[in-house]
Structure formats: structure tokens, C-alpha cells
Design a protein around this motif. Structure first.
Motif, PDB file in Angstrom:
ATOM      1  N   TYR A 623      23.415  39.028  46.307  1.00  0.00           N
ATOM      2  CA  TYR A 623      23.267  39.035  44.851  1.00  0.00           C
ATOM      3  C   TYR A 623      21.834  38.767  44.399  1.00  0.00           C
ATOM      4  O   TYR A 623      21.431  39.194  43.323  1.00  0.00           O
ATOM      5  CB  TYR A 623      24.207  38.013  44.211  1.00  0.00           C
ATOM      6  N   HIS A 624      21.062  38.072  45.213  1.00  0.00           N
ATOM      7  CA  HIS A 624      19.743  37.641  44.748  1.00  0.00           C
ATOM      8  C   HIS A 624      18.573  38.227  45.539  1.00  0.00           C
ATOM      9  O   HIS A 624      17.420  37.973  45.194  1.00  0.00           O
ATOM     10  CB  HIS A 624      19.658  36.109  44.780  1.00  0.00           C
ATOM     11  N   ASP A 625      18.856  38.998  46.592  1.00  0.00           N
ATOM     12  CA  ASP A 625      17.746  39.547  47.382  1.00  0.00           C
ATOM     13  C   ASP A 625      16.982  40.592  46.564  1.00  0.00           C
ATOM     14  O   ASP A 625      17.574  41.423  45.870  1.00  0.00           O
ATOM     15  CB  ASP A 625      18.268  40.188  48.670  1.00  0.00           C
ATOM     16  N   ASP A 626      15.659  40.536  46.661  1.00  0.00           N
ATOM     17  CA  ASP A 626      14.801  41.438  45.887  1.00  0.00           C
ATOM     18  C   ASP A 626      14.293  42.614  46.707  1.00  0.00           C
ATOM     19  O   ASP A 626      13.339  43.285  46.320  1.00  0.00           O
ATOM     20  CB  ASP A 626      13.615  40.659  45.312  1.00  0.00           C
ATOM     21  N   GLY A 627      14.937  42.868  47.838  1.00  0.00           N
ATOM     22  CA  GLY A 627      14.505  43.954  48.699  1.00  0.00           C
ATOM     23  C   GLY A 627      13.745  43.486  49.914  1.00  0.00           C
ATOM     24  O   GLY A 627      13.391  44.287  50.784  1.00  0.00           O
ATOM     25  N   HIS A 628      13.478  42.186  49.993  1.00  0.00           N
ATOM     26  CA  HIS A 628      12.744  41.665  51.144  1.00  0.00           C
ATOM     27  C   HIS A 628      13.629  41.628  52.390  1.00  0.00           C
ATOM     28  O   HIS A 628      13.211  42.038  53.472  1.00  0.00           O
ATOM     29  CB  HIS A 628      12.224  40.257  50.858  1.00  0.00           C
ATOM     30  N   HIS A 629      14.840  41.118  52.268  1.00  0.00           N
ATOM     31  CA  HIS A 629      15.729  40.987  53.430  1.00  0.00           C
ATOM     32  C   HIS A 629      16.653  42.185  53.619  1.00  0.00           C
ATOM     33  O   HIS A 629      17.130  42.421  54.724  1.00  0.00           O
ATOM     34  CB  HIS A 629      16.583  39.721  53.308  1.00  0.00           C
ATOM     35  N   ILE A 630      16.921  42.918  52.529  1.00  0.00           N
ATOM     36  CA  ILE A 630      17.852  44.041  52.608  1.00  0.00           C
ATOM     37  C   ILE A 630      17.220  45.254  51.924  1.00  0.00           C
ATOM     38  O   ILE A 630      16.936  45.224  50.726  1.00  0.00           O
ATOM     39  CB  ILE A 630      19.201  43.706  51.923  1.00  0.00           C
ATOM     40  N   LYS A 631      17.004  46.311  52.694  1.00  0.00           N
ATOM     41  CA  LYS A 631      16.449  47.528  52.118  1.00  0.00           C
ATOM     42  C   LYS A 631      17.433  48.167  51.147  1.00  0.00           C
ATOM     43  O   LYS A 631      18.645  47.989  51.260  1.00  0.00           O
ATOM     44  CB  LYS A 631      16.138  48.537  53.234  1.00  0.00           C
ATOM     45  N   MET A 632      16.905  48.950  50.228  1.00  0.00           N
ATOM     46  CA  MET A 632      17.752  49.649  49.268  1.00  0.00           C
ATOM     47  C   MET A 632      18.764  50.534  49.991  1.00  0.00           C
ATOM     48  O   MET A 632      19.921  50.634  49.572  1.00  0.00           O
ATOM     49  CB  MET A 632      16.879  50.498  48.337  1.00  0.00           C
ATOM     50  N   THR A 633      18.338  51.171  51.079  1.00  0.00           N
ATOM     51  CA  THR A 633      19.231  52.070  51.812  1.00  0.00           C
ATOM     52  C   THR A 633      20.302  51.316  52.600  1.00  0.00           C
ATOM     53  O   THR A 633      21.221  51.937  53.133  1.00  0.00           O
ATOM     54  CB  THR A 633      18.423  52.947  52.784  1.00  0.00           C
ATOM     55  N   GLN A 634      20.172  49.964  52.701  1.00  0.00           N
ATOM     56  CA  GLN A 634      21.133  49.182  53.474  1.00  0.00           C
ATOM     57  C   GLN A 634      22.003  48.285  52.603  1.00  0.00           C
ATOM     58  O   GLN A 634      22.777  47.480  53.112  1.00  0.00           O
ATOM     59  CB  GLN A 634      20.383  48.333  54.508  1.00  0.00           C
ATOM     60  N   LYS A 635      21.896  48.429  51.289  1.00  0.00           N
ATOM     61  CA  LYS A 635      22.734  47.636  50.385  1.00  0.00           C
ATOM     62  C   LYS A 635      24.208  47.968  50.575  1.00  0.00           C
ATOM     63  O   LYS A 635      25.076  47.089  50.556  1.00  0.00           O
ATOM     64  CB  LYS A 635      22.325  47.884  48.934  1.00  0.00           C
ATOM     65  N   ALA A 636      24.512  49.262  50.736  1.00  0.00           N
ATOM     66  CA  ALA A 636      25.910  49.691  50.819  1.00  0.00           C
ATOM     67  C   ALA A 636      26.609  49.067  52.018  1.00  0.00           C
ATOM     68  O   ALA A 636      27.699  48.498  51.884  1.00  0.00           O
ATOM     69  CB  ALA A 636      25.985  51.218  50.888  1.00  0.00           C
ATOM     70  N   ILE A 637      25.988  49.145  53.206  1.00  0.00           N
ATOM     71  CA  ILE A 637      26.640  48.580  54.391  1.00  0.00           C
ATOM     72  C   ILE A 637      26.705  47.062  54.286  1.00  0.00           C
ATOM     73  O   ILE A 637      27.647  46.430  54.787  1.00  0.00           O
ATOM     74  CB  ILE A 637      25.908  49.026  55.690  1.00  0.00           C
ATOM     75  N   SER A 638      25.748  46.448  53.611  1.00  0.00           N
ATOM     76  CA  SER A 638      25.761  44.997  53.430  1.00  0.00           C
ATOM     77  C   SER A 638      26.905  44.572  52.514  1.00  0.00           C
ATOM     78  O   SER A 638      27.608  43.593  52.790  1.00  0.00           O
ATOM     79  CB  SER A 638      24.416  44.511  52.873  1.00  0.00           C
ATOM     80  N   TRP A 639      27.125  45.319  51.411  1.00  0.00           N
ATOM     81  CA  TRP A 639      28.269  45.030  50.537  1.00  0.00           C
ATOM     82  C   TRP A 639      29.577  45.226  51.289  1.00  0.00           C
ATOM     83  O   TRP A 639      30.530  44.466  51.127  1.00  0.00           O
ATOM     84  CB  TRP A 639      28.238  45.941  49.310  1.00  0.00           C
ATOM     85  N   GLU A 640      29.616  46.265  52.103  1.00  0.00           N
ATOM     86  CA  GLU A 640      30.832  46.540  52.887  1.00  0.00           C
ATOM     87  C   GLU A 640      31.150  45.378  53.826  1.00  0.00           C
ATOM     88  O   GLU A 640      32.299  44.933  53.939  1.00  0.00           O
ATOM     89  CB  GLU A 640      30.633  47.838  53.686  1.00  0.00           C
ATOM     90  N   ILE A 641      30.118  44.871  54.499  1.00  0.00           N
ATOM     91  CA  ILE A 641      30.309  43.752  55.427  1.00  0.00           C
ATOM     92  C   ILE A 641      30.734  42.500  54.679  1.00  0.00           C
ATOM     93  O   ILE A 641      31.623  41.757  55.137  1.00  0.00           O
ATOM     94  CB  ILE A 641      29.012  43.521  56.233  1.00  0.00           C
ATOM     95  N   LEU A 642      30.140  42.242  53.519  1.00  0.00           N
ATOM     96  CA  LEU A 642      30.566  41.092  52.718  1.00  0.00           C
ATOM     97  C   LEU A 642      32.040  41.222  52.337  1.00  0.00           C
ATOM     98  O   LEU A 642      32.809  40.248  52.407  1.00  0.00           O
ATOM     99  CB  LEU A 642      29.705  40.971  51.462  1.00  0.00           C
ATOM    100  N   GLY A 643      32.456  42.434  51.939  1.00  0.00           N
ATOM    101  CA  GLY A 643      33.850  42.655  51.592  1.00  0.00           C
ATOM    102  C   GLY A 643      34.780  42.410  52.768  1.00  0.00           C
ATOM    103  O   GLY A 643      35.853  41.798  52.614  1.00  0.00           O
ATOM    104  N   ILE A 644      34.382  42.870  53.960  1.00  0.00           N
ATOM    105  CA  ILE A 644      35.196  42.643  55.160  1.00  0.00           C
ATOM    106  C   ILE A 644      35.352  41.143  55.415  1.00  0.00           C
ATOM    107  O   ILE A 644      36.452  40.652  55.713  1.00  0.00           O
ATOM    108  CB  ILE A 644      34.550  43.343  56.378  1.00  0.00           C
TER     109      ILE A 644
END
Length: 681
Positions: A623-644
Motif C-alpha cells: 500500500y505504501h511502496d513508491d516503486g523502490h521495492h516493487i516495480k510497476m510491472t510487478q504490482k500485479a503479482i505482488s497483489w496476487e501473492i498478498l491475496g493468496i
């Protein structure tokens, strides 16, 4: 202020514009390392001599540009096929090629050819299915080849290419055939080059030695002919790449400025935005250099661009754009004519009437060029020698960034090929370039890592999870032996070993190793490969640390997952990703990966209460990352993993929200899996 003559003013503005365009497109040393990187990419991709195709990078990235819109273009040359201009070129070596084809250029538009079978291998199913019988023999259908080359649902046909999107980047892949003989239709290029002195004799010799390529597309002039589907275009992509490499930096920047003007001005002007393409601009630059190859310098940089622009207007006015290699081939044919031709001509003339001020319409040039026009005297203080105005430390940083964007698409799943691939890679280490040395070492390390992942994390070894036996112990030790000898990115070996321990059922050790790795990440400075934070990288480079040391000690990379090596909880995503884009691998941000495996491990050892703190950390990160730890192209898989993880912990509402975030993301290439997970709730 002293008065300037018009010529002095133009010269000063030209000098300042040269500096600005060089800053945008890259200094000469940066362009050189990009090209070396592209060549090394090709060598990496073709290390495996068992493959059926030779892969060659093409397009603007291969030429040394890195526009935001630059595509990852590739040509795939069929190794088992050779095309000749006539059967007199058949030698004993060529005759051993399984399939031999002959070019026939009669009764076809200039720059195009038919391809007739002389001998073909029955095992080449792609060519066999494309065989079409005509009165004079059997021919290869370009239409059938294009259709068989289309591999995924997301791919679209773009001329002779398959256009696809992967990890947010667009690319064109083209199936091509190789003709090792320089075609007689392009002999005028050879005579013209010898007469005018560009390219050099050595470059010209190499160009002719490489021959040409054939791409599956028909001529627009004969697109309604009953033989249209059998026509192939003669491509000089290999020659064009060498011509661009032979340009001096002023010529290269003029070519780049033409592309910049096309992208930021001409392609934004309705209704002509789709009429011109970068190949027309490239051809105009080639002809301009050929006519005056010796007098290119920063002082007349603007004048040279203006000559290119004037040449383009002249072509549009007569409706004829001559191909640089086969001038009889009018590349405007079937595209720029009639009403659209007049509209385009009027637009170009309006821009021409503005003079060089039309460049002010380029957003990337506007501010600096405006200042130069109002105060041309400031160019007196500008040096065009990059060694004088570009700090060495910035050059080092840019070179490091070039190193880190290498592509590694090598199939290391077959054990018998690993040694050959590594030997070929080691031969590339014979270079004086520290950057290329580091890049090659990264490639070798990558191969070993992927090999270790495949060998010890593959599904065929999952039966070892059930019992810790001697075989498992030996395999784990073998994996550790490989991984400890590999130092690609900081902590990367820890990540793979963590995955190995988890897949082997050592959940307590997995938890311990994750906490150890998280501590290392938190206890010393590091940066991610895609951000390269200056406050971390610059001190290291200023201290004289080598590229190898910086990469190994300060830079963290992504975690690669594919269908064979992914953990059970991500199988849905892997399968959907494979079906959508046709590529096996997708990447997970390292911190997301650690939190994911930590939650899974706590679940396996029944320490449920420990999961919630990690879940909160992962939730906060997303929710708070500004792109430093998670690339824009990797937001989707990160949300998916959080949901899992939320679904696993019983938070069905939170899981639904996370899956919806993943589903709405433009970079979600596994939407089928996301929909299934939402339905499962």
C-alpha cells in the motif's frame, strides 16, 4: 552583447543542440557499451548450437538507442535452411544444409522475391506445411509461414512480425531465412559505396559477406496478385545494423534526432500520425551521409538534420522514397499517395516554414532549445568533448545501468548442453572492457543459477519432500555447492537456497534462513537493480570499487519463477502466464518473495500466530511502496501473492480486495488465475 551573424548564431545553436541530444540519447561511450551489450545478448542467445534458429537483436535498441518506446525486436533465422540467388552458388558445404531454396526475382516488385524449393528436409514441418505448387515448381508461402509463426493469443501480426507484450515491453519477432550471397538487385549499393567512400571498404566487405535476409511479407504494389502470398521481402537488417555502427557520433545523433522528431511531433499530428515510420527517417539519414560522409561535426549538426528533413519533404512531394540498397524499390508505394500524400506534404511544409524552431515542438528539446535561441552566446562556454563535460562518476553509473539490463533467455534445462554453453560464455571473457567482463560473468552466473533451480527445484524431484533420505541430502549438497560458487546479486544465493529448503520440506530451516536474509538486507545498504539509488551506488563507485564488487555486494535482483520451479501455491499463476504470453518466466520482488515463503513456512509448521505480523508487513509494503521495492510491472503479482496469503490466513474480504487490485492492473498477464481465485472465495 556582441552581434552575431546568422551563420554564427546557427553554429552556436547547433552546438548546443548537439549537446542536448547527446544528453538525451547517450554519450558516445554509453552508445558503444549498449551496442556491445546487444552483441553479447546475441552471443548468449546463440550459445546453444543445438537450436533450430539463430537469434539476432534488431531495431533501435540494437542500434544503441534506449527510447522509452524502443521495442525488443528479434529476428529468428532458420539454421536448417539456406536460400541462394541461383544454383551456381551451391558448394559442398552448402549442400549439406538440409533445405536449399532458390530466389526468383522476375515478375515481382523491386525488393521482393519468390522462393522456390530446390531440396527440402521432410522433418522441417514449418516449411513443409508452407509448400505451394505452381506451374514452375514448389514455392514457400510467406502467408503460411507468418500464420505458423504466430504462437500466442496475445500476439498480433505487424507486417512480417509477431508483435507481443512481455513484462510491459513490446517487441517484434520475425521468422527469417538467410541468403549468404549479396543479391544482384542491390549491386548498385556496392558501386555507390565504393565511389562515395561510405561505408568504409572493410565495412562494405563485411556487409556483402553477410548477404541478406528474407522476411515473409508481400509487396503492397502486388497485394492483389494471385502470387501475392508467395512473395518475400529482401531485408537488409544485418547491413543496416553495420551501417549505423559505422556512423560517427554526430551522424548517429542526427539519426536519433530524426527519430525523436518523428515520435514527438510527426506521430502526434493528426491525421498523418500513421503515415511515416522510423525506417523512412533512417533511409533519409543513410542517403544524406552517403552524399556527404566527411563533413559532419557539432557546428553543422542542425544543418545536417535540416538536410534530412528537406530530403524527406522532397520524397513526399514526388511520392517516391528510394530504398537505400535497392533504389528501384519505392517504399511509399501503397502507403503515401493521393489525398493522404497531400495532407502529409502540407503538414511537413508548414513545419519547414518555421525553420529550426519547429524543433521547439519536441517536449524533450523545448526548454533548452528556447534558451539557446534567445541566448545563443551561452553555447560559447559549451564543450562537445564529453570527456570534459560529463563527470567520470556519472559515466560509470550509466555503464553500470547498461550492464544490469542484459537479457538472459537461455534454455539450460538439458544437462548435456550446459558445458557447451558455459565454454562458449567463457570464451567471451577475452575482452578489455570491464563492463562487458562483468556482464558476461553475470550471464555465466545466471546460467548456473537457473540450472540449479531447474535441477533441484523441478517438479520431478518433489517426491523428495516426503522423506529426508540420502538421495535428497546429496542433491541439496550439490545445489549448495553450485550456488555458493555463484555470486550474481547480493543475497541472491540465499533466495534460491531458501526456495530449495522450502521445496525439500525443511520448513524450520527455511524460516531461519529467511530471517537471516532479511537481517542482512536491513543491516547494510543495498539497492535494487532497477533503481540504482545514487546515495548507495555513488560512494561505492567513488571509492573505486569494481563493477563486479558493486553488483555482488550492493545490488538485489528479482526472483525468477517458472512453471517447472515455482512453488505449489503459484501454479495457477504460472499456467495462466504461460497461456497468456507464451513465456515461462515471471519475476517476484525479493521482499514480497521472502514474506510469502515465511507465511507459507509458518503455516506448514502450524505456527499460525506468527503469520499475522508478516502479513501486516506485506500489506503495508504494497500500500505504501513508491516503486523502490516493487516495480510497476510487478504490482500485479505482488497483489496476487498478498491475496493468496490473506486467503490462507482466513481473511476472505482482504483476499478479495487484493485479487481485485491484481485484476485491475495493466501488467496482469495471469488474469485467468486471478479470476479463478476470486471465484473460489
Amino acid at each position: 552583447m556582441a552581434a552575431f551573424s546568422v551563420n554564427d548564431e546557427i553554429s552556436l545553436i547547433s552546438k548546443g543542440l548537439y549537446r542536448k541530444v547527446s544528453d538525451i540519447l547517450g554519450q558516445e561511450c554509453i552508445v558503444k557499451i549498449r551496442r556491445q551489450r546487444s552483441d553479447i545478448d546475441d552471443e548468449f542467445a546463440n550459445c546453444d548450437s543445438y537450436g533450430d534458429t539463430t537469434e539476432i537483436t534488431s531495431g533501435s535498441r540494437a542500434e544503441g538507442f534506449e527510447f522509452e518506446s524502443s521495442d525488443f525486436d528479434r529476428m529468428f533465422i532458420d539454421r536448417n535452411v539456406i536460400v541462394l540467388t541461383d544454383d551456381s552458388h551451391i558448394t559442398a558445404l552448402i549442400y549439406r544444409t538440409p533445405t536449399i531454396l532458390i530466389m526468383e526475382t522476375e515478375n515481382v516488385s523491386p525488393g521482393f522475391t519468390f522462393i522456390r524449393y530446390l531440396r527440402y528436409n521432410q522433418n522441417n514441418t514449418t516449411l513443409k506445411r508452407s509448400l505451394v505448387l505452381r506451374g514452375t515448381g514448389a514455392y514457400v508461402s510467406s502467408k503460411h509461414i507468418r500464420e505458423s509463426f504466430m504462437s500466442t493469443n496475445l500476439s498480433t501480426c505487424h507486417g512480417p512480425c509477431q508483435t507481443h507484450t512481455y513484462m510491459g515491453f513490446e517487441g517484434d519477432d520475425a521468422y527469417t531465412l538467410r541468403c549468404p550471397v549479396w543479391p544482384k538487385e542491390a549491386i548498385s549499393f556496392v558501386y555507390r559505396s565504393l565511389r562515395q567512400g561510405w561505408p568504409s571498404y572493410d565495412t562494405l566487405t563485411q556487409i556483402c559477406k553477410d548477404g541478406c535476409l528474407l522476411v515473409p511479407i508481400n509487396s503492397k504494389q502486388q497485394q492483389y496478385s494471385d502470387m501475392a502470398d508467395l512473395q518475400w521481402r529482401i531485408s537488409f537488417s544485418l547491413a543496416e545494423k553495420k551501417l549505423v555502427y559505422s556512423m560517427n557520433h554526430c551522424q548517429f545523433l542526427c539519426y536519433g534526432l530524426s527519430k525523436l522528431f518523428l515520435n514527438e511531433v510527426l506521430k502526434k499530428a493528426s491525421p498523418i500520425e500513421d503515415l511515416l515510420c522510423s525506417y523512412f527517417m533512417k533511409s533519409a539519414v543513410f542517403w544524406e551521409i552517403s552524399d556527404s560522409s566527411r563533413d559532419w561535426s557539432p557546428d553543422i549538426f542542425l544543418s545536417k538534420f535540416w538536410n534530412v528533413f528537406r530530403r524527406l519533404i522532397q520524397w513526399v512531394s514526388i511520392g517516391y522514397c528510394p530504398n537505400f540498397f535497392i533504389p528501384e524499390n519505392n517504399m511509399f508505394q501503397g502507403k503515401i499517395y493521393g489525398e493522404s500524400q497531400m495532407t502529409l506534404l502540407n503538414t511537413l511544409r508548414d513545419l519547414y516554414m518555421d525553420g529550426y524552431r519547429c524543433l521547439l515542438r519536441c517536449p524533450s528539446l523545448n526548454n533548452d532549445l528556447s534558451l539557446l535561441i534567445t541566448q545563443p552566446q551561452i553555447a560559447y562556454t559549451l564543450s562537445c568533448d564529453e570527456s570534459e563535460y560529463v563527470p567520470l562518476i556519472m559515466i560509470k553509473r550509466r555503464r553500470l545501468l547498461v550492464i544490469l539490463v542484459f537479457r538472459f533467455f537461455i534454455d539450460v534445462t538439458k544437462r548435456e548442453r550446459i558445458m557447451q554453453i558455459l565454454i562458449n560464455m567463457l570464451s567471451m571473457m577475452n575482452t578489455e572492457s570491464a563492463e562487458i567482463m562483468c556482464a558476461v560473468r553475470l550471464g555465466i552466473n545466471h546460467v548456473l543459477q537457473v540450472y540449479a533451480q531447474h535441477l533441484f527445484l523441478s517438479k520431478k524431484y518433489h517426491h523428495l519432500n516426503k522423506s529426508l533420505n540420502r538421495i535428497q541430502y546429496k542433491k541439496v549438497k550439490a545445489a549448495q555447492m553450485i550456488l555458493w560458487k555463484v555470486n550474481t546479486f547480493f543475497c541472491m544465493n540465499y533466495f534460491i537456497l531458501i526456495q530449495l529448503m522450502y521445496m525439500s520440506g525443511n520448513y524450520h530451516k527455511t524460516v531461519g534462513k529467511i530471517h537471516y536474509t532479511r537481517h542482512k538486507l536491513q543491516s547494510q545498504p543495498y539497492t535494487y537493480a532497477w533503481t540504482l539509488e545514487d546515495d548507495i551506488i555513488m560512494p561505492a563507485l567513488q571509492q573505486g570499487m569494481s563493477y563486479d564488487t558493486v553488483v555482488q555486494s550492493l545490488i538485489v535482483g528479482d526472483i525468477e519463477m517458472n512453471k517447472e520451479t515455482s512453488i505449489e501455491e503459484l501454479q495457477l499463476e504460472c499456467l495462466a502466464h504461460k497461456q497468456t504470453v507464451g513465456g515461462d518466466a515471471f519475476f517476484i520482488p525479493p521482499l514480497v518473495f521472502l514474506d510469502f515463503l515465511l507465511i507459507l513456512s509458518y503455516t506448514r509448521i502450524n505456527e499460525y500466530h506468527r503469520r499475522y505480523d508478516i502479513l501486516d508487513e506485506l500489506h503495508t509494503l504494497l500500500y505504501h511502496d513508491d516503486g523502490h521495492h516493487i516495480k510497476m510491472t510487478q504490482k500485479a503479482i505482488s497483489w496476487e501473492i498478498l491475496g493468496i496469503c490473506q486467503q490462507l490466513c482466513g481473511d476472505r474480504h482482504g483476499a478479495y480486495t487484493s485479487y481485485v487490485h491484481a485484476l485491475d492492473d495493466d501488467f496482469n498477464y495471469f488474469k485467468q488465475a486471478t479470476v479463478e481465485r476470486i471465484n473460489s472465495l
